[in-house]
Motif scaffolding. Structure first.
Motif, PDB file in Angstrom:
ATOM      1  N   MET A 168     -10.126  -7.522  -1.887  1.00 44.93           N
ATOM      2  CA  MET A 168     -11.319  -7.193  -2.903  1.00 44.93           C
ATOM      3  C   MET A 168     -12.810  -7.565  -2.090  1.00 44.93           C
ATOM      4  N   THR A 169     -12.767  -8.654  -1.526  1.00 51.53           N
ATOM      5  CA  THR A 169     -14.149  -8.975  -0.464  1.00 51.53           C
ATOM      6  C   THR A 169     -14.373  -7.783   0.462  1.00 51.53           C
ATOM      7  N   ILE A 170     -13.130  -7.321   1.125  1.00 48.42           N
ATOM      8  CA  ILE A 170     -13.422  -6.111   1.899  1.00 48.42           C
ATOM      9  C   ILE A 170     -13.883  -4.762   1.436  1.00 48.42           C
ATOM     10  N   LEU A 171     -13.400  -4.789   0.068  1.00 49.47           N
ATOM     11  CA  LEU A 171     -13.847  -3.569  -0.425  1.00 49.47           C
ATOM     12  C   LEU A 171     -15.279  -3.534  -0.925  1.00 49.47           C
ATOM     13  N   GLN A 172     -15.764  -4.732  -1.310  1.00 48.50           N
ATOM     14  CA  GLN A 172     -17.270  -5.115  -1.525  1.00 48.50           C
ATOM     15  C   GLN A 172     -18.051  -4.745  -0.440  1.00 48.50           C
ATOM     16  N   VAL A 184      -2.165 -14.217  -4.155  1.00 48.97           N
ATOM     17  CA  VAL A 184      -3.676 -14.444  -4.327  1.00 48.97           C
ATOM     18  C   VAL A 184      -4.694 -14.295  -3.282  1.00 48.97           C
ATOM     19  N   LYS A 185      -4.338 -14.953  -2.140  1.00 47.89           N
ATOM     20  CA  LYS A 185      -4.815 -14.997  -0.772  1.00 47.89           C
ATOM     21  C   LYS A 185      -5.508 -13.507  -0.261  1.00 47.89           C
ATOM     22  N   TYR A 186      -4.415 -12.802  -0.220  1.00 45.30           N
ATOM     23  CA  TYR A 186      -4.720 -11.556   0.025  1.00 45.30           C
ATOM     24  C   TYR A 186      -5.564 -10.500  -0.923  1.00 45.30           C
ATOM     25  N   LYS A 196       6.785  -4.520  10.787  1.00 45.25           N
ATOM     26  CA  LYS A 196       7.227  -5.840  10.692  1.00 45.25           C
ATOM     27  C   LYS A 196       6.110  -6.768  10.444  1.00 45.25           C
ATOM     28  N   ILE A 197       5.215  -6.217   9.635  1.00 50.58           N
ATOM     29  CA  ILE A 197       4.018  -7.250   9.233  1.00 50.58           C
ATOM     30  C   ILE A 197       4.085  -7.348   7.553  1.00 50.58           C
ATOM     31  N   SER A 198       3.546  -8.029   6.954  1.00 50.33           N
ATOM     32  CA  SER A 198       3.631  -8.489   5.531  1.00 50.33           C
ATOM     33  C   SER A 198       3.008  -7.251   4.737  1.00 50.33           C
ATOM     34  N   ASP A 199       3.184  -7.200   3.478  1.00 51.08           N
ATOM     35  CA  ASP A 199       2.756  -6.332   2.643  1.00 51.08           C
ATOM     36  C   ASP A 199       1.137  -6.408   2.492  1.00 51.08           C
ATOM     37  N   GLY A 200       0.688  -7.509   2.405  1.00 49.76           N
ATOM     38  CA  GLY A 200      -0.910  -7.732   2.421  1.00 49.76           C
ATOM     39  C   GLY A 200      -1.456  -7.140   3.657  1.00 49.76           C
ATOM     40  N   GLN A 201      -0.655  -7.596   4.846  1.00 45.79           N
ATOM     41  CA  GLN A 201      -1.496  -6.862   6.171  1.00 45.79           C
ATOM     42  C   GLN A 201      -1.201  -5.299   6.154  1.00 45.79           C
ATOM     43  N   ARG A 202      -0.093  -4.724   5.508  1.00 47.86           N
ATOM     44  CA  ARG A 202      -0.125  -3.262   5.512  1.00 47.86           C
ATOM     45  C   ARG A 202      -1.026  -2.794   4.567  1.00 47.86           C
ATOM     46  N   GLN A 203      -1.350  -3.317   3.543  1.00 52.63           N
ATOM     47  CA  GLN A 203      -2.589  -2.738   2.765  1.00 52.63           C
ATOM     48  C   GLN A 203      -3.857  -2.888   3.532  1.00 52.63           C
ATOM     49  N   ARG A 204      -4.219  -3.626   4.330  1.00 55.05           N
ATOM     50  CA  ARG A 204      -5.438  -3.712   5.009  1.00 55.05           C
ATOM     51  C   ARG A 204      -5.349  -2.510   6.067  1.00 55.05           C
ATOM     52  N   VAL A 205      -4.004  -2.481   6.636  1.00 54.87           N
ATOM     53  CA  VAL A 205      -3.903  -1.204   7.826  1.00 54.87           C
ATOM     54  C   VAL A 205      -4.429   0.102   7.000  1.00 54.87           C
ATOM     55  N   MET A 206      -3.750   0.291   5.994  1.00 53.40           N
ATOM     56  CA  MET A 206      -3.929   1.598   5.179  1.00 53.40           C
ATOM     57  C   MET A 206      -5.212   1.599   4.536  1.00 53.40           C
ATOM     58  N   LEU A 207      -5.937   0.517   4.558  1.00 54.59           N
ATOM     59  CA  LEU A 207      -7.310   0.890   4.138  1.00 54.59           C
ATOM     60  C   LEU A 207      -7.970   0.963   5.247  1.00 54.59           C
ATOM     61  N   ALA A 208      -8.003   0.464   6.464  1.00 53.48           N
ATOM     62  CA  ALA A 208      -8.367   0.859   7.710  1.00 53.48           C
ATOM     63  C   ALA A 208      -8.354   2.387   8.016  1.00 53.48           C
ATOM     64  N   ARG A 209      -7.170   2.831   7.863  1.00 51.90           N
ATOM     65  CA  ARG A 209      -6.697   4.106   8.027  1.00 51.90           C
ATOM     66  C   ARG A 209      -7.597   5.008   7.031  1.00 51.90           C
ATOM     67  N   ALA A 210      -7.822   4.814   5.949  1.00 50.84           N
ATOM     68  CA  ALA A 210      -8.694   5.559   4.957  1.00 50.84           C
ATOM     69  C   ALA A 210     -10.179   5.456   5.616  1.00 50.84           C
ATOM     70  N   GLU A 247     -11.400   1.483  16.149  1.00 50.16           N
ATOM     71  CA  GLU A 247     -11.859  -0.001  16.263  1.00 50.16           C
ATOM     72  C   GLU A 247     -12.940  -0.558  14.987  1.00 50.16           C
ATOM     73  N   GLU A 248     -13.848   0.274  14.827  1.00 47.10           N
ATOM     74  CA  GLU A 248     -14.689  -0.417  13.937  1.00 47.10           C
ATOM     75  C   GLU A 248     -13.916  -0.493  12.417  1.00 47.10           C
ATOM     76  N   ALA A 249     -12.913   0.416  12.081  1.00 45.77           N
ATOM     77  CA  ALA A 249     -12.398   0.386  10.957  1.00 45.77           C
ATOM     78  C   ALA A 249     -11.596  -0.759  10.942  1.00 45.77           C
ATOM     79  N   MET A 250     -10.939  -1.043  12.000  1.00 44.98           N
ATOM     80  CA  MET A 250     -10.070  -2.329  12.133  1.00 44.98           C
ATOM     81  C   MET A 250     -10.736  -3.602  11.909  1.00 44.98           C
TER      82      MET A 250
END
Length: 370
Positions: free
Chosen positions: A181-185, A174-176, A141-155, A123-126
């Motif tokens: 990068m904001t999430i990484l920071q 550009v948006k994602y 069935k989600i976008s590439d940008g959303q998948r990247q966020r999911v994989m980051l949450a998994r990590a 929950e906290e990671a998401m």
């Protein structure tokens, strides 16, 4: 150094026993971001895979918080280091929450049963990557940008000290990219995680990184903070650029300037000239511009695209000689484009140039479009 830190000791990487890059020395503190930059095929991914243990080191060692990674068990390493590489995951009938939860594998045991603590970590990671609203969506069935966020949450779910990312923005618009990068920071600040990643986007690398490693073929050319790496002319040398230019101060990448005798004189300044400069470049029309202060927003683009820039050092008065040189340039050109409706107190020289352009009947009333 911070309480926990990561460093390599004379690391050598390569394939099938053949060294590719030798004597790699990296050190970052806890909560820092390190970006690897360099041409395609230079070895950035090889370095990351070697740190991750996917490729066997050919020499040297990798240390985390005073312990050598090669001496850690697989489970301990998974608790301390997470990996998000570009390989796509094909997961049928799994929700985004299911994917994130697989990041708890170092803690759940062989049966993979989630405890209350595990579910809280999911929950906290998401929440950290702003994807709680996607929890029940099919991952495929989600976008590439959303998948990247999911994989980051998994990590993040692994609760590591270091996260490795290989070109994490490759599939993002550009948006994602900015969101990612904001999430990484935020992650490095809140969780004190260290991030090691390869990046193609030099402007992002310069802005987000605490340290940068420059990789070129068989060696590491430079390692240090962005202000030491992005020196004038270095990026062009690192990438072997033969056309166009990269301006380290602004992060601007520009195409090659038009060739030939200048046809247009552009009166710009305060960022108003950049669109005209690029329109002229697209049409292959050589131009001169001025008078610009060297700290003006237009100046980096002008230096890259103009045949000549009549420039002045910041805060210095504009001399009569410089005004005369600009008038001579106007005489040499076929027409004048003015990008400004008004000028400030320190730009009165450009008011005189505008008046001169009208006097010699060269001012274009409707600047070029397209």
């Amino acid at each position: 150094m911070g309480e926990k830190y990561f460093y390599t000791e004379a690391m050598t990487v390569g394939y099938q026993g053949i060294p590719l890059i030798q004597n790699i020395k990296i050190h970052i503190e806890q909560g820092e971001i390190l970006s690897l930059i360099g041409p395609n095929g230079a070895g950035k991914s090889t370095i990351l895979k070697s740190i991750a243990g996917q490729l066997k080191l050919l020499g040297g060692a990798v240390w985390l918080d005073g312990r050598e990674l090669m001496q850690m068990s697989g489970n301990e390493l998974a608790r301390r280091m997470a990996v998000v590489f570009t390989e796509r995951i094909h997961s049928e009938m799994m929700t985004c929450e299911d994917i994130v939860a697989t990041g708890r594998y170092p803690y759940t045991g062989k049966f993979g049963i989630l405890s209350g603590t595990d579910r809280k970590a999911v929950e906290e990671a998401m929440e950290l990557v702003h994807m709680s609203g996607l929890r029940d969506r099919d991952f495929m069935k989600i976008s590439d940008g959303q998948r990247q966020r999911v994989m980051l949450a998994r990590a993040i779910c692994q609760e590591p000290e270091v996260i490795l990312l290989d070109e994490p923005t490759s599939y993002l618009d550009v948006k994602y990219k900015l969101e990612f990068m904001t999430i990484l920071q935020e992650m490095t600040r809140k969780k004190k995680l260290s991030v090691i990643m390869s990046l193609h986007e030099l402007d992002l690398a310069e802005r987000v990184s605490d340290k940068i490693l420059c990789v070129k073929g068989d060696c590491v050319e430079k390692f240090g903070p962005p202000e030491e790496i992005f020196e004038p002319g270095y990026i062009a040398r690192l990438f072997g650029m033969t056309a166009g230019s990269f301006e380290e101060g602004s992060g601007l990448l520009e195409l090659e300037a038009p060739k030939g005798a200048p046809e247009v004189f552009v009166i710009g300044g305060a960022g108003a000239g950049r669109k005209i400069f690029r329109r002229l470049q697209r049409k292959g029309i050589p131009f001169i511009t001025g008078i610009l202060y060297e700290n003006d927003l237009d100046y980096p683009t002008a230096k890259a695209l103009a045949a000549e820039v009549i420039g002045v050092e910041p805060f210095e008065p504009i001399s009569e000689e410089q005004i005369a040189a600009a008038k001579t340039a106007i005489d040499q050109c076929q027409r004048v484009i003015c990008c400004r409706d008004s000028f400030g107190f320190w730009e009165q020289a450009n008011v005189r140039l505008l008046e001169y352009a009208k006097k010699v009947n060269k001012l274009e009333e409707k600047p070029i479009a397209g």
